[in-house]
Design an enzyme around this catalytic site. Structure first.
Site, PDB file in Angstrom:
ATOM      1  N   ALA A  87       0.863  -1.191   0.000  1.00 52.58           N
ATOM      2  CA  ALA A  87       0.000   0.000   0.000  1.00 52.58           C
ATOM      3  C   ALA A  87       0.893   1.233   0.000  1.00 52.58           C
ATOM      4  O   ALA A  87       2.066   1.168   0.380  1.00 52.58           O
ATOM      5  CB  ALA A  87      -0.905   0.017   1.231  1.00 52.58           C
ATOM      6  N   ASP A  88       0.307   2.349  -0.425  1.00 56.47           N
ATOM      7  CA  ASP A  88       1.068   3.609  -0.419  1.00 56.47           C
ATOM      8  C   ASP A  88       0.860   4.358   0.884  1.00 56.47           C
ATOM      9  O   ASP A  88       1.749   5.054   1.353  1.00 56.47           O
ATOM     10  CB  ASP A  88       0.612   4.488  -1.600  1.00 56.47           C
ATOM     11  CG  ASP A  88       0.878   3.785  -2.911  1.00 56.47           C
ATOM     12  OD1 ASP A  88       2.056   3.551  -3.221  1.00 56.47           O
ATOM     13  OD2 ASP A  88      -0.099   3.381  -3.576  1.00 56.47           O
ATOM     14  N   GLU A 107      -6.319  -4.910  -8.461  1.00 49.60           N
ATOM     15  CA  GLU A 107      -6.050  -5.146  -7.027  1.00 49.60           C
ATOM     16  C   GLU A 107      -7.341  -5.091  -6.242  1.00 49.60           C
ATOM     17  O   GLU A 107      -7.648  -5.958  -5.427  1.00 49.60           O
ATOM     18  CB  GLU A 107      -5.071  -4.095  -6.492  1.00 49.60           C
ATOM     19  CG  GLU A 107      -3.667  -4.235  -7.001  1.00 49.60           C
ATOM     20  CD  GLU A 107      -2.766  -3.109  -6.558  1.00 49.60           C
ATOM     21  OE1 GLU A 107      -3.281  -2.010  -6.265  1.00 49.60           O
ATOM     22  OE2 GLU A 107      -1.538  -3.321  -6.493  1.00 49.60           O
ATOM     23  N   LYS A 125       4.870   4.081   5.404  1.00 54.54           N
ATOM     24  CA  LYS A 125       3.557   4.199   4.759  1.00 54.54           C
ATOM     25  C   LYS A 125       2.459   4.616   5.740  1.00 54.54           C
ATOM     26  O   LYS A 125       1.327   4.861   5.338  1.00 54.54           O
ATOM     27  CB  LYS A 125       3.174   2.870   4.103  1.00 54.54           C
ATOM     28  CG  LYS A 125       4.226   2.285   3.155  1.00 54.54           C
ATOM     29  CD  LYS A 125       4.446   3.170   1.945  1.00 54.54           C
ATOM     30  CE  LYS A 125       5.376   2.563   0.924  1.00 54.54           C
ATOM     31  NZ  LYS A 125       4.834   1.425   0.176  1.00 54.54           N
TER      32      LYS A 125
END
Ligand code: DER
Length: 236
Positions: A87-88, A107, A125
């Site tokens: 994940a970002d 996704e 993150k």
């Protein structure tokens, strides 16, 4: 420890949840890459047997093929036992921003079809709220009249200030980035906190021309965070 070493630690931890005979959603990005590599390695060592991989991008499909991981898709396996992906951004409620690799649609389809969705991140993150780290929230849109759709997206968030930018490919002298599904990506940059994420999500998805966005709300069941001081496992 480098960021990539942290990513690898989180990825390997997640693969401990993989059991033989599972149908596994295979994520996309530099963190998920380590998880896919690890699954391939355990298959080769005979420590994992009869796994079916459901890739979330053409890139992961290629990687998994090269590792000899048997692959299929959601048409054949509409329910997935476990998905592992990066994940970002991760907020305190385990809501995510994903899609900086441009694979958010597949996704979200795969991860929305799974019983357990394990997110693997390095500690960089973690954010207080989504869209707050100055990074974009990606939105996949159809190429037809993309400027019209981008303008519509900005207008939705006039009150908090939002800039929409078409994602382009520097390596293709600025041509628009095209997703695995033949669509464009518009990156949304927010000046202030989005506030009600669900309302923002619904508003974005109601715009004709929008395919999907990169906020994964209430989807992660577990987030594995690798940091300098060790690994933290957050469960929903
Ligand atoms: O594009 C994606 O959704 C990726 O999973 C991204 O969110 C994380 O990529 P990274 O593991 O390379 O940071």
């Amino acid at each position: 420890l480098t960021q990539d070493e942290l990513k690898k630690i989180a990825a390997y931890k997640a693969v401990e949840y993989v059991e033989s005979n599972m149908v596994i959603g295979l994520g996309t990005g530099s963190t998920a890459k380590h998880a896919v590599d690890r699954i391939g390695e355990l298959l080769l060592q005979g420590k994992l047997k009869s796994i079916i991989g459901i890739p979330t991008s053409k890139k992961t499909h290629e990687q998994a093929l090269s590792l000899g991981i048997p692959l299929s898709d959601l048409n054949s396996y509409p329910v997935v036992d476990l998905a592992i992906d990066g994940a970002d951004e991760v907020d305190p409620s385990l809501n995510l921003v994903k899609g900086r690799g441009g694979s958010l649609l597949r996704e979200k389809m795969v991860e929305g079809a799974c019983k357990k969705f394990i997110v693997i991140v390095d500690e960089s993150k973690l954010v207080d709220h989504l869209g707050g780290s100055g990074f974009a929230i990606p939105v996949e849109i159809v190429p037809f009249c993309w400027k019209f759709t981008a303008a519509g997206l900005m207008k939705l968030f006039d009150d908090i200030g939002c800039r929409a930018e078409l994602r382009t490919c520097p390596e293709k002298n600025g041509k628009p980035f095209v997703t695995d599904n033949g669509n464009y990506i518009v990156n949304l940059y927010f000046q202030h906190d989005i506030g009600d994420l669900k309302a923002a999500s619904d508003a974005i998805l109601r715009l004709p021309g929008v395919v999907e966005h990169g906020m994964f709300l209430d989807m992660a069941t577990t987030v594995i965070v690798a940091g300098e001081l060790g690994v933290t496992i957050k469960n929903k």
